[in-house]
Design a protein around this motif. Structure first.
Motif, PDB file in Angstrom:
ATOM      1  N   ALA A 194      25.601 -16.770  69.463  1.00  0.00           N
ATOM      2  CA  ALA A 194      26.805 -17.220  70.160  1.00  0.00           C
ATOM      3  C   ALA A 194      27.935 -16.200  70.033  1.00  0.00           C
ATOM      4  CB  ALA A 194      27.247 -18.583  69.623  1.00  0.00           C
ATOM      5  N   LYS A 195      28.080 -15.605  68.856  1.00  0.00           N
ATOM      6  CA  LYS A 195      29.118 -14.585  68.669  1.00  0.00           C
ATOM      7  C   LYS A 195      28.817 -13.371  69.558  1.00  0.00           C
ATOM      8  CE  LYS A 195      31.880 -14.451  65.554  1.00  0.00           C
ATOM      9  NZ  LYS A 195      33.323 -14.780  65.454  1.00  0.00           N
ATOM     10  N   LYS A 196      27.548 -12.984  69.648  1.00  0.00           N
ATOM     11  CA  LYS A 196      27.162 -11.813  70.435  1.00  0.00           C
ATOM     12  C   LYS A 196      27.477 -12.017  71.914  1.00  0.00           C
ATOM     13  CE  LYS A 196      23.137  -8.901  71.491  1.00  0.00           C
ATOM     14  NZ  LYS A 196      21.732  -8.609  71.138  1.00  0.00           N
ATOM     15  N   TYR A 197      27.244 -13.233  72.431  1.00  0.00           N
ATOM     16  CA  TYR A 197      27.408 -13.495  73.854  1.00  0.00           C
ATOM     17  C   TYR A 197      28.642 -14.348  74.170  1.00  0.00           C
ATOM     18  CZ  TYR A 197      22.777 -11.473  74.425  1.00  0.00           C
ATOM     19  OH  TYR A 197      21.697 -10.612  74.441  1.00  0.00           O
ATOM     20  N   ASP A 198      29.506 -14.505  73.175  1.00  0.00           N
ATOM     21  CA  ASP A 198      30.766 -15.227  73.363  1.00  0.00           C
ATOM     22  C   ASP A 198      30.548 -16.638  73.905  1.00  0.00           C
ATOM     23  OD1 ASP A 198      33.510 -15.482  73.159  1.00  0.00           O
ATOM     24  OD2 ASP A 198      33.903 -14.738  75.193  1.00  0.00           O
ATOM     25  N   LEU A 199      29.658 -17.351  73.273  1.00  0.00           N
ATOM     26  CA  LEU A 199      29.352 -18.728  73.652  1.00  0.00           C
ATOM     27  C   LEU A 199      30.124 -19.691  72.754  1.00  0.00           C
ATOM     28  CD1 LEU A 199      25.495 -18.292  74.122  1.00  0.00           C
ATOM     29  CD2 LEU A 199      27.228 -18.503  75.916  1.00  0.00           C
ATOM     30  N   PRO A 200      30.353 -20.916  73.210  1.00  0.00           N
ATOM     31  CA  PRO A 200      31.142 -21.874  72.412  1.00  0.00           C
ATOM     32  C   PRO A 200      30.473 -22.204  71.081  1.00  0.00           C
ATOM     33  CG  PRO A 200      30.897 -22.626  74.682  1.00  0.00           C
ATOM     34  CD  PRO A 200      29.971 -21.465  74.521  1.00  0.00           C
ATOM     35  N   ILE A 201      31.295 -22.412  70.061  1.00  0.00           N
ATOM     36  CA  ILE A 201      30.843 -22.835  68.742  1.00  0.00           C
ATOM     37  C   ILE A 201      31.660 -24.058  68.361  1.00  0.00           C
ATOM     38  CG2 ILE A 201      30.616 -22.192  66.315  1.00  0.00           C
ATOM     39  CD1 ILE A 201      30.443 -19.263  67.194  1.00  0.00           C
ATOM     40  N   ARG A 202      30.968 -25.181  68.207  1.00  0.00           N
ATOM     41  CA  ARG A 202      31.671 -26.449  67.984  1.00  0.00           C
ATOM     42  C   ARG A 202      31.238 -27.054  66.647  1.00  0.00           C
ATOM     43  NH1 ARG A 202      29.867 -30.116  72.302  1.00  0.00           N
ATOM     44  NH2 ARG A 202      31.152 -28.742  73.609  1.00  0.00           N
ATOM     45  N   GLN A 203      32.201 -27.202  65.718  1.00  0.00           N
ATOM     46  CA  GLN A 203      31.895 -27.793  64.419  1.00  0.00           C
ATOM     47  C   GLN A 203      31.670 -29.286  64.556  1.00  0.00           C
ATOM     48  OE1 GLN A 203      35.059 -27.784  61.557  1.00  0.00           O
ATOM     49  NE2 GLN A 203      33.752 -28.486  59.865  1.00  0.00           N
ATOM     50  N   VAL A 204      30.533 -29.765  64.004  1.00  0.00           N
ATOM     51  CA  VAL A 204      30.272 -31.205  64.012  1.00  0.00           C
ATOM     52  C   VAL A 204      29.836 -31.704  62.633  1.00  0.00           C
ATOM     53  CG1 VAL A 204      29.739 -31.370  66.479  1.00  0.00           C
ATOM     54  CG2 VAL A 204      27.921 -30.814  64.838  1.00  0.00           C
ATOM     55  N   ILE A 205      29.815 -30.827  61.645  1.00  0.00           N
ATOM     56  CA  ILE A 205      29.508 -31.213  60.270  1.00  0.00           C
ATOM     57  C   ILE A 205      30.614 -30.667  59.372  1.00  0.00           C
ATOM     58  CG2 ILE A 205      27.904 -30.982  58.319  1.00  0.00           C
ATOM     59  CD1 ILE A 205      26.752 -32.685  60.520  1.00  0.00           C
ATOM     60  N   ALA A 206      31.128 -31.509  58.487  1.00  0.00           N
ATOM     61  CA  ALA A 206      32.174 -31.093  57.550  1.00  0.00           C
ATOM     62  C   ALA A 206      31.703 -31.362  56.120  1.00  0.00           C
ATOM     63  CB  ALA A 206      33.468 -31.841  57.826  1.00  0.00           C
ATOM     64  N   VAL A 207      32.180 -30.539  55.213  1.00  0.00           N
ATOM     65  CA  VAL A 207      31.930 -30.705  53.787  1.00  0.00           C
ATOM     66  C   VAL A 207      33.277 -30.732  53.087  1.00  0.00           C
ATOM     67  CG1 VAL A 207      30.988 -29.636  51.710  1.00  0.00           C
ATOM     68  CG2 VAL A 207      29.654 -29.621  53.819  1.00  0.00           C
ATOM     69  N   ALA A 208      33.489 -31.745  52.265  1.00  0.00           N
ATOM     70  CA  ALA A 208      34.781 -31.905  51.586  1.00  0.00           C
ATOM     71  C   ALA A 208      35.132 -30.644  50.793  1.00  0.00           C
ATOM     72  CB  ALA A 208      34.733 -33.112  50.655  1.00  0.00           C
TER      73      ALA A 208
END
Length: 886
Positions: free
Chosen positions: A359-373
């Motif tokens: 995704a970084k190479k091709y500038d694609l969206p990155i969406r966080q859906v998991i969080a750690v305290a």
């Protein structure tokens, strides 16, 4: 078994003569022949059979010496021992050699077998040569063709298109290892991925059993069991679909994931170049079509995919997220394999490292859906916690927010099932085994292609389909496809002209059942018979081979055993796992030396051609070429190999020192499961030790003659002889344990060496010629000879005949510890004062606590350090130490 003649008494150890004599005696007496005997416990000891490459290397010597030590030891324990040998004779190296040497592969292979057999015999291995097999012989591969036809009829072998490496210049399929940097190893042409018809064995039908039965194999190294488990790769996850519309027609893009909890973070999907959506896009866009062709070039191995640069191209096709309804673009990825799963993956860049980089190479969206305290998500770079499923919980996921890994998967799977777009599923990494090879030197696949009847198995009465052996190999495809005399035939069903299959089987097939055929190699009516039940019930007792075979060979062998069981080939005593115990020996490594040519290319020089200077650890610190006296570069310590030219020729070693020296060094230099570093000094040391053993026995027999062990009762022996006998019988127990349970042969040898040092100090140089001394000498040397016999059998056979005229080591039992000799009149205790070592004291073995305390206070060391002061406390650890607290 009686020795036929008394060997001549020679003062000097002369290995060549005595090794020939010993081997001739073993051959005449049939010492290594194995005959089924239900009244005796069996011991099937098997080392992985070699490929007949032309010469033995030190890895072979190590492997087969380990097996021979175990086989001879167990024979001495009274077991009925089978130790067979054969040749894994098919395969690509023979074709390559045929091209280089302009000889048929069969001629090259059989010549190599003859030479290597001679080498193995020269090493004195106790092999039952009457059971020898070669997998390239029709009488062997006939039976795997026979089994093929049964499995084909049952659907456990099937035909479908498979992706292969195609060399467009040589017009042939290449193995993964023949593809170097995307090009053919010989032609240099860019490799293409092609789909061709191939035969597959349905190993996936046994995936669950193959995985579960690993838990039975407590005689295997844990590392190997883990490798097998990972290869089978059982995963519990969710298979679900992304719906789409193309040209007004509905479709579904199916994927499998173990991280359904991250489904709301999908920002794109990736498909293999062979996927239907990729083909659709390629037909409409020349740039996509060119990229698809690029993806089809290069290797198809997973190792290649792991290291290759990840490339992709958007198809312009969008699919619908099954839960959010969002439109998700489909990309073609060169890292996606059509043969795995559905040939498509969901991409969650925020929580998968590969997807993140893509995704970084091709500038694609990155969406966080998991969080750690306590952790902060950033797009700046990948962090390990992004993939943490244990501590993470869902965020930015709508109704799933706050759910942990397992709970989220259950909820998401249930919602997908409600929409009829997915379900929980168990999936295996293991894929069906493609056994077709478009090469010549292999077992012909017994199928006939008929225009009217389709693919027809060859009838039993027409087996084996014999591979022609007098052929010319050019490297451009299989010669079988150019031989009408081979492929032209009649259909067995309708009698019309037909064409014989010209593919051959993967050579892993031959090695998947050879251990069973050793039990009954003379049966020309059946693949196996009741003798398998005798030798293999409970599994082969000991299997020995390199860690490089820890996955595929062992997995396929386990699979074939289960196939044969389910076809009823083992009768009413079905076998379970084929190998009860497994020992994976370490590599043999050696120093490397080289010079660089004018182009900077390294020219590797064999250690035998070098004079080296060694440091205090015995490592080469400098070296010069013997031929010109000029320096060479000292490289690293690496596995012996042709590429590094650092191998040691076993034949030269045997000719100089004898087979027993080679065997002794290779068993003494390292534990069997660890790497063994070659050492010329170590070889010299092994030779000196054997000369020492010979001299000790020679001096005993010359000076006192053969003594009667019962010449004097134990109570008549002085204390030092009792101590020697005690060490002798302790050593017997230790060596038996090292051979049998621990399989640590180096420590067994070391214990015998220590015993002989004590012998030399107490009994070896004594002028006393009493009956008691002669008896202890005789007992010690007989036991030493038998303890060393499994490792150095030639010299021990000769020495035992000198010590016990009319008897042979080959028929002797392994010595047993004498319990009475192990009893001690006195014991030695460590003496400490205020916790510091101050000496030792000897007390009667049955001394009580009060007597020990009195002896401690009365000894010279205690009087000196206490200087008249009273001891505050005495601590007695029975059998070990006394600590005086002042």
């Amino acid at each position: 078994m009686q020795q036929e003649h008394q060997p001549a008494m020679q003062e000097k150890y002369q290995p060549a003569d005595l090794e020939v004599a010993a081997q001739e005696f073993w051959n005449r007496s049939g010492a290594a022949l194995a005959v089924e005997d239900p009244l005796r416990p069996k011991y099937y000891c098997l080392s992985m059979f070699p490929y007949p490459s032309g010469k033995l290397h030190m890895g072979h010597v190590r492997n087969y010496t380990i097996g021979d030590v175990l086989a001879r030891f167990h024979r001495m324990l009274g077991y009925n021992v089978l130790q067979p040998m054969g040749w894994d004779a098919f395969g690509m190296p023979a074709e390559n050699a045929a091209i280089q040497n302009n000889v048929p592969p069969a001629q090259w292979t059989y010549a190599n077998i003859d030479y290597m057999r001679t080498q193995l015999k020269r090493l004195g291995f106790a092999i039952d040569w009457q059971r020898e097999i070669a997998t390239c012989r029709p009488e062997y591969y006939r039976w795997e063709q026979w089994l093929f036809t049964r499995l084909y009829e049952q659907g456990l072998i099937y035909k479908r298109l498979g992706t292969v490496n195609w060399d467009p210049v040589d017009q042939t399929v290449l193995a993964n290892e023949q593809v170097i940097d995307g090009r053919g190893w010989r032609s240099g042409a860019l490799i293409e991925k092609r789909e061709i018809p191939m035969y597959y064995m349905k190993i996936t039908a046994y995936a669950e059993e193959l995985l579960a039965d690993l838990d039975q194999l407590d005689g295997w190294p844990e590392q190997v069991r883990v490798m097998q488990k990972n290869w089978i790769g059982k995963s519990t996850g969710v298979r679900f679909a992304f719906p789409y519309q193309l040209d007004g027609q509905p479709g579904e893009l199916w994927v499998f994931t173990t991280r359904a909890d991250t489904i709301m973070g999908v920002t794109f999907c990736a498909v293999a170049a062979e996927h239907a959506l990729a083909a659709y896009a390629a037909a409409r866009d020349p740039q996509i079509a060119a990229f698809v062709e690029e993806c089809k070039q290069g290797g198809v191995a997973e190792a290649d995919l792991a290291t290759m640069e990840k490339k992709g191209m958007p198809t312009g096709i969008f699919v619908t997220h099954p839960l959010s309804g969002e439109q998700v673009e489909v990309w073609i990825g060169n890292y996606v394999l059509m043969g795995y799963g559905d040939g498509a993956v969901m991409a969650v860049p925020a929580h998968d490292e590969r997807d993140f980089a893509f995704a970084k190479k091709y500038d694609l969206p990155i969406r966080q859906v998991i969080a750690v305290a306590g952790e902060r998500f950033s797009l700046d770079g990948w962090q390990e916690w992004y993939a943490d499923k244990q501590r993470g919980s869902c965020v930015n996921s709508g109704k799933y927010d706050g759910l942990g890994y397992a709970t989220a998967i259950d909820a998401i799977a249930a919602d997908l099932a409600t929409r009829q777009l997915g379900e929980k599923k168990v999936q295996f990494r293991l894929r069906d085994w493609g056994i077709s090879r478009q090469r010549y030197w292999g077992c012909p696949i017994p199928i006939i292609h008929c225009a009217a009847c389709g693919d027809v198995p060859v009838p039993d009465q027409d087996l084996p389909v014999v591979l022609p052996e007098d052929v010319t190999i050019t490297g451009a495809g299989s010669p079988l496809a150019r031989m009408p005399e081979f492929y032209d035939c009649s259909c067995p069903q309708c009698g019309q002209p037909a064409r014989r299959e010209t593919d051959t089987m993967d050579t892993f097939v031959e090695s998947s059942w050879y251990f069973l055929r050793y039990c009954c190699p003379d049966n020309d009516r059946a693949m196996v018979d009741e003798r398998v039940a005798y030798w293999c019930q409970g599994g082969i007792d000991q299997y020995i081979g390199g860690i490089e075979h820890a996955i595929l060979h062992l997995l396929y062998s386990r699979f074939w055993t289960k196939l044969m069981r389910d076809l009823g080939l083992f009768g009413d005593q079905p076998l379970g796992e084929p190998f009860a115990r497994l020992l994976t020996q370490g590599m043999v490594v050696a120093p490397t030396f080289y010079r660089e040519d004018s182009h900077g290319k390294k020219q590797w020089i064999n250690p035998a051609e070098v004079d080296a200077v060694h440091d205090e650890r015995g490592r080469a610190s400098g070296a010069s070429l013997r031929a010109d006296g000029l320096p060479v570069v000292v490289g690293g310590i690496e596995k012996m190999s042709k590429s590094k030219n650092n191998g040691v020729d076993p034949q030269a070693l045997i000719e100089q020192y004898g087979a027993d020296t080679a065997r002794l060094f290779i068993m003494f230099a390292s534990p069997p499961d660890q790497s063994l570093e070659w050492s010329d000094a170590g070889v010299e040391g092994a030779f000196r030790f054997l000369k020492k053993v010979w001299r000790i026995v020679f001096e005993h027999v010359s000076a006192a003659g053969v003594a009667a062990i019962e010449a004097a009762e134990q109570e008549q022996r002085p204390a030092e002889l009792k101590a020697l006998r005690r060490q002798l019988h302790q050593t017997i127990g230790k060596v038996a344990d090292d051979y049998g349970r621990r399989k640590q042969f180096n420590t067994a040898i070391a214990a015998v060496m220590e015993l002989l040092n004590t012998y030399a100090r107490i009994a070896g140089n004594s002028a006393d010629n009493s009956a008691a001394l002669r008896a202890v000498r005789q007992e010690t040397l007989e036991a030493v000879t038998l303890m060393l016999y499994p490792i150095v059998p030639h010299v021990c056979e000769a020495l035992y005949a000198l010590l016990k005229p009319g008897h042979t080591a080959a028929s002797a039992a392994f010595p047993k510890p004498d319990a009475s000799a192990l009893q001690q009149d006195e014991i030695e205790l460590v003496l400490q004062i205020n916790g510091k070592l101050r000496g030792s004291l000897r007390v009667p073995a049955d001394a009580d606590r009060a007597s020990i305390e009195a002896a401690a206070l009365a000894c010279e060391a205690a009087r000196k350090h206490l200087a008249g002061a009273a001891a505050k406390k005495l601590v007695v650890v029975p059998g070990r130490l006394v600590n005086i607290v002042a």
